[in-house]
Design an enzyme around this catalytic site. Sequence first.
Site, PDB file in Angstrom:
ATOM      1  N   ASN A  39       0.835  -1.224   0.000  1.00 62.41           N
ATOM      2  CA  ASN A  39       0.000   0.000   0.000  1.00 62.41           C
ATOM      3  C   ASN A  39       0.865   1.268   0.000  1.00 62.41           C
ATOM      4  O   ASN A  39       0.334   2.379   0.038  1.00 62.41           O
ATOM      5  CB  ASN A  39      -0.982   0.008   1.186  1.00 62.41           C
ATOM      6  CG  ASN A  39      -0.287   0.195   2.520  1.00 62.41           C
ATOM      7  OD1 ASN A  39       0.938   0.223   2.591  1.00 62.41           O
ATOM      8  ND2 ASN A  39      -1.072   0.315   3.581  1.00 62.41           N
ATOM      9  N   THR A  89       4.565   2.680   4.128  1.00 71.18           N
ATOM     10  CA  THR A  89       5.973   2.840   4.518  1.00 71.18           C
ATOM     11  C   THR A  89       6.906   2.257   3.465  1.00 71.18           C
ATOM     12  O   THR A  89       8.084   2.611   3.406  1.00 71.18           O
ATOM     13  CB  THR A  89       6.270   2.188   5.889  1.00 71.18           C
ATOM     14  OG1 THR A  89       5.825   0.829   5.856  1.00 71.18           O
ATOM     15  CG2 THR A  89       5.565   2.925   7.007  1.00 71.18           C
ATOM     16  N   ILE A 131      -3.659  -4.767   2.311  1.00 69.56           N
ATOM     17  CA  ILE A 131      -4.075  -6.097   2.813  1.00 69.56           C
ATOM     18  C   ILE A 131      -5.281  -6.002   3.743  1.00 69.56           C
ATOM     19  O   ILE A 131      -5.872  -7.009   4.084  1.00 69.56           O
ATOM     20  CB  ILE A 131      -2.926  -6.852   3.533  1.00 69.56           C
ATOM     21  CG1 ILE A 131      -2.331  -6.017   4.679  1.00 69.56           C
ATOM     22  CG2 ILE A 131      -1.840  -7.256   2.539  1.00 69.56           C
ATOM     23  CD1 ILE A 131      -1.462  -6.826   5.633  1.00 69.56           C
ATOM     24  N   ALA A 170       3.994  -7.544   4.819  1.00 73.91           N
ATOM     25  CA  ALA A 170       3.282  -6.271   5.004  1.00 73.91           C
ATOM     26  C   ALA A 170       2.834  -6.119   6.455  1.00 73.91           C
ATOM     27  O   ALA A 170       2.148  -6.992   6.990  1.00 73.91           O
ATOM     28  CB  ALA A 170       2.070  -6.213   4.071  1.00 73.91           C
ATOM     29  N   TYR A 173       2.904  -3.284  19.174  1.00 69.77           N
ATOM     30  CA  TYR A 173       3.549  -3.820  17.967  1.00 69.77           C
ATOM     31  C   TYR A 173       3.872  -5.296  18.161  1.00 69.77           C
ATOM     32  O   TYR A 173       3.532  -6.144  17.324  1.00 69.77           O
ATOM     33  CB  TYR A 173       4.834  -3.037  17.618  1.00 69.77           C
ATOM     34  CG  TYR A 173       5.677  -3.781  16.611  1.00 69.77           C
ATOM     35  CD1 TYR A 173       5.262  -3.884  15.287  1.00 69.77           C
ATOM     36  CD2 TYR A 173       6.844  -4.434  16.998  1.00 69.77           C
ATOM     37  CE1 TYR A 173       6.003  -4.622  14.366  1.00 69.77           C
ATOM     38  CE2 TYR A 173       7.589  -5.170  16.089  1.00 69.77           C
ATOM     39  CZ  TYR A 173       7.167  -5.262  14.782  1.00 69.77           C
ATOM     40  OH  TYR A 173       7.901  -6.000  13.874  1.00 69.77           O
ATOM     41  N   LYS A 183       2.092  -8.455  16.124  1.00 67.97           N
ATOM     42  CA  LYS A 183       2.879  -9.377  15.301  1.00 67.97           C
ATOM     43  C   LYS A 183       2.723 -10.806  15.819  1.00 67.97           C
ATOM     44  O   LYS A 183       2.691 -11.769  15.055  1.00 67.97           O
ATOM     45  CB  LYS A 183       4.357  -8.982  15.287  1.00 67.97           C
ATOM     46  CG  LYS A 183       4.678  -7.773  14.438  1.00 67.97           C
ATOM     47  CD  LYS A 183       4.336  -7.960  12.964  1.00 67.97           C
ATOM     48  CE  LYS A 183       5.318  -8.868  12.243  1.00 67.97           C
ATOM     49  NZ  LYS A 183       4.990  -8.964  10.776  1.00 67.97           N
ATOM     50  N   ASN A 241      16.454  -8.334  14.962  1.00 70.82           N
ATOM     51  CA  ASN A 241      17.128  -7.088  14.553  1.00 70.82           C
ATOM     52  C   ASN A 241      17.703  -7.114  13.136  1.00 70.82           C
ATOM     53  O   ASN A 241      18.925  -7.121  12.949  1.00 70.82           O
ATOM     54  CB  ASN A 241      18.224  -6.736  15.563  1.00 70.82           C
ATOM     55  CG  ASN A 241      17.625  -6.358  16.910  1.00 70.82           C
ATOM     56  OD1 ASN A 241      17.352  -7.228  17.737  1.00 70.82           O
ATOM     57  ND2 ASN A 241      17.381  -5.082  17.125  1.00 70.82           N
ATOM     58  N   ARG A 247      15.559   3.377  27.954  1.00 73.45           N
ATOM     59  CA  ARG A 247      14.108   3.323  27.863  1.00 73.45           C
ATOM     60  C   ARG A 247      13.556   2.127  28.629  1.00 73.45           C
ATOM     61  O   ARG A 247      14.180   1.066  28.661  1.00 73.45           O
ATOM     62  CB  ARG A 247      13.674   3.216  26.381  1.00 73.45           C
ATOM     63  CG  ARG A 247      13.907   4.464  25.558  1.00 73.45           C
ATOM     64  CD  ARG A 247      15.159   4.440  24.711  1.00 73.45           C
ATOM     65  NE  ARG A 247      15.295   3.334  23.796  1.00 73.45           N
ATOM     66  CZ  ARG A 247      15.281   3.457  22.473  1.00 73.45           C
ATOM     67  NH1 ARG A 247      15.110   4.638  21.914  1.00 73.45           N
ATOM     68  NH2 ARG A 247      15.461   2.431  21.701  1.00 73.45           N
TER      69      ARG A 247
HETATM   70  N1  UDP Z   1      19.404   2.524  20.162  1.00 74.15           N
HETATM   71  C1  UDP Z   1      20.262   3.573  20.470  1.00 74.15           C
HETATM   72  N2  UDP Z   1      19.949   4.811  20.024  1.00 74.15           N
HETATM   73  C2  UDP Z   1      18.854   5.086  19.291  1.00 74.15           C
HETATM   74  C3  UDP Z   1      17.976   4.024  18.966  1.00 74.15           C
HETATM   75  C4  UDP Z   1      18.290   2.749  19.422  1.00 74.15           C
HETATM   76  O1  UDP Z   1      21.278   3.376  21.134  1.00 74.15           O
HETATM   77  O2  UDP Z   1      18.630   6.266  18.932  1.00 74.15           O
HETATM   78  C5  UDP Z   1      19.723   1.174  20.657  1.00 74.15           C
HETATM   79  C6  UDP Z   1      18.641   0.580  21.551  1.00 74.15           C
HETATM   80  O3  UDP Z   1      18.859   0.905  22.907  1.00 74.15           O
HETATM   81  C7  UDP Z   1      18.783  -0.900  21.298  1.00 74.15           C
HETATM   82  C8  UDP Z   1      19.372  -0.996  19.904  1.00 74.15           C
HETATM   83  O4  UDP Z   1      19.819   0.297  19.559  1.00 74.15           O
HETATM   84  O5  UDP Z   1      19.709  -1.454  22.200  1.00 74.15           O
HETATM   85  C9  UDP Z   1      18.392  -1.477  18.875  1.00 74.15           C
HETATM   86  O6  UDP Z   1      17.237  -0.668  18.935  1.00 74.15           O
HETATM   87  P1  UDP Z   1      16.073  -0.873  17.914  1.00 74.15           P
HETATM   88  O7  UDP Z   1      14.979   0.073  18.292  1.00 74.15           O
HETATM   89  O8  UDP Z   1      16.622  -0.828  16.533  1.00 74.15           O
HETATM   90  O9  UDP Z   1      15.644  -2.402  18.137  1.00 74.15           O
HETATM   91  P2  UDP Z   1      15.076  -3.159  19.452  1.00 74.15           P
HETATM   92  O10 UDP Z   1      15.442  -2.356  20.678  1.00 74.15           O
HETATM   93  O11 UDP Z   1      13.613  -3.266  19.234  1.00 74.15           O
HETATM   94  O12 UDP Z   1      15.775  -4.469  19.458  1.00 74.15           O
END
Ligand code: UDP
Length: 327
Positions: free
Chosen positions: A32, A35, A57, A77, A144, A148, A173, A264
Site C-alpha cells: 500500500n 511505509t 491487505i 506487510a 507492535y 505481530k 534485529n 528506555r
Molecule cells: N538505540 C540507540 N539509540 C537510538 C535508537 C536505538 O542506542 O537512537 C539502541 C537501543 O537501545 C537498542 C538498539 O539500539 O539497544 C536497537 O534498537 P532498535 O529500536 O533498533 O531495536 P530493538 O530495541 O527493538 O531491538
Amino acid sequence: MTSLVTGGCGFIGSHMVDRLLSEGHDVRVIDNLSTGRLENLDHLKGHKNLSIYQMDIRNKEEIQPIFKDVDYIFHFAALADIVPSIQRPQDYYSSNVLGTFNVVECAKNTNIKKLLYAASSSCYGIPDQYPTRETAEIRPQYPYALTKRLGEETILHWGQVYGLPVITLRLFNVYGTRSRTSGTYGAVFGVFLAQKLANKPFTVVGDGTQTRDFTYVTDIVDAFYTAAMSDIKQDTFNVGSGGTYSINRLCELLGGEITNIPKRPGEPDCTFADTSKIHDVLGWEPKISFEDGVSKVLENIDYWRKAPVWTPDTIVDATEDWFKYLK
Ligand code: UDP
C-alpha cells in the site's frame, strides 16, 4: 513458480523480491506504499516477471484475485515501531492482525506450496535465557509486539485447522540496505545513518553496552527461501546472526561522535537468538558477518539522505509515550 510478496516495496520484502526473481520466479507484489517505497524496486523496473499491485491487505476483496495460482506467499506487510503502536493501536490491529487474517483467508482456498510469515523476536519480551530458544515464554511488551504475535498465531492456527502449509520465522534485529527511513523514530540503523550524514552525534541509549543480534537482510531472505523450499509444513524458527553486538561496537564501525540518552523502560539489554533449530532442521546458517554487513550499509549510505535526523531533544518528544506507558 509464482510467488506473492506482501510488503514487497518495503525493506525486507524488496530484498525477497530480488531473490525470488533471481531464482526464476514470477513475482507479484502487494504494497500500500504507506511505509514501503516504489524506489526500493526501481532497479527492477520493467522486469518481465514482476507485477506490482498498489493495494492494502486490509481490503480482502481487493487483494483476493492476486492470490490466484500462486505457489508461495511471503507475508511481510505490516506496521512496525514501538511508539506509534502505543499511540495508534487500532492501526496496528487492522494492519498486522486483520491484514494477516485476510492474507490467510485469501490463501485458504488456493493450492499454495507454502505460506511464510515474518514474525518478530519481540514476542520474547525480556527473556529468561540467552541465547533464546523458540520454546521461550511469549511476553509481548507493547502493541507492535502483540499484534505481530497475534498475526503469527493466526497463521499457525490456519495451518492447523485448514491444512495450509505454513512457517513462521522470528526475526532478530534485521538491518541492511533499504532499511526503513519513515518518519517515526525507530530502528537504530536508520537513526544512526541519518545522524552520520548530518554530522550529528549518534544518540546512544544508556551506556551503549546493550547488545543486539543484528542480522543482515540477505541472510534473512535466504532463511525465507530455504524454509519455503523445505518439506516442513507447520513450524516456527528463530532467524538470527549467531552473535550479539553492542551499540558501542556499532558506533565504532560506523565512525562518529556519540551522545548518550536515557535508557528506555522495557527494553532488553540483549537480544540473541538460539538458531540451532533452523540450523539442524533446515540447514540454514547466516553468511554475512556484522563487520561486512555494516560496510555494505555504509557503501549505500546515500539512501538515508531523506531520513529524519533525530537529536536528543526530538527523541525526548518522540518517546514521551514510551516512558509514560512502558515503565
Ligand atoms: N538505540 C540507540 N539509540 C537510538 C535508537 C536505538 O542506542 O537512537 C539502541 C537501543 O537501545 C537498542 C538498539 O539500539 O539497544 C536497537 O534498537 P532498535 O529500536 O533498533 O531495536 P530493538 O530495541 O527493538 O531491538
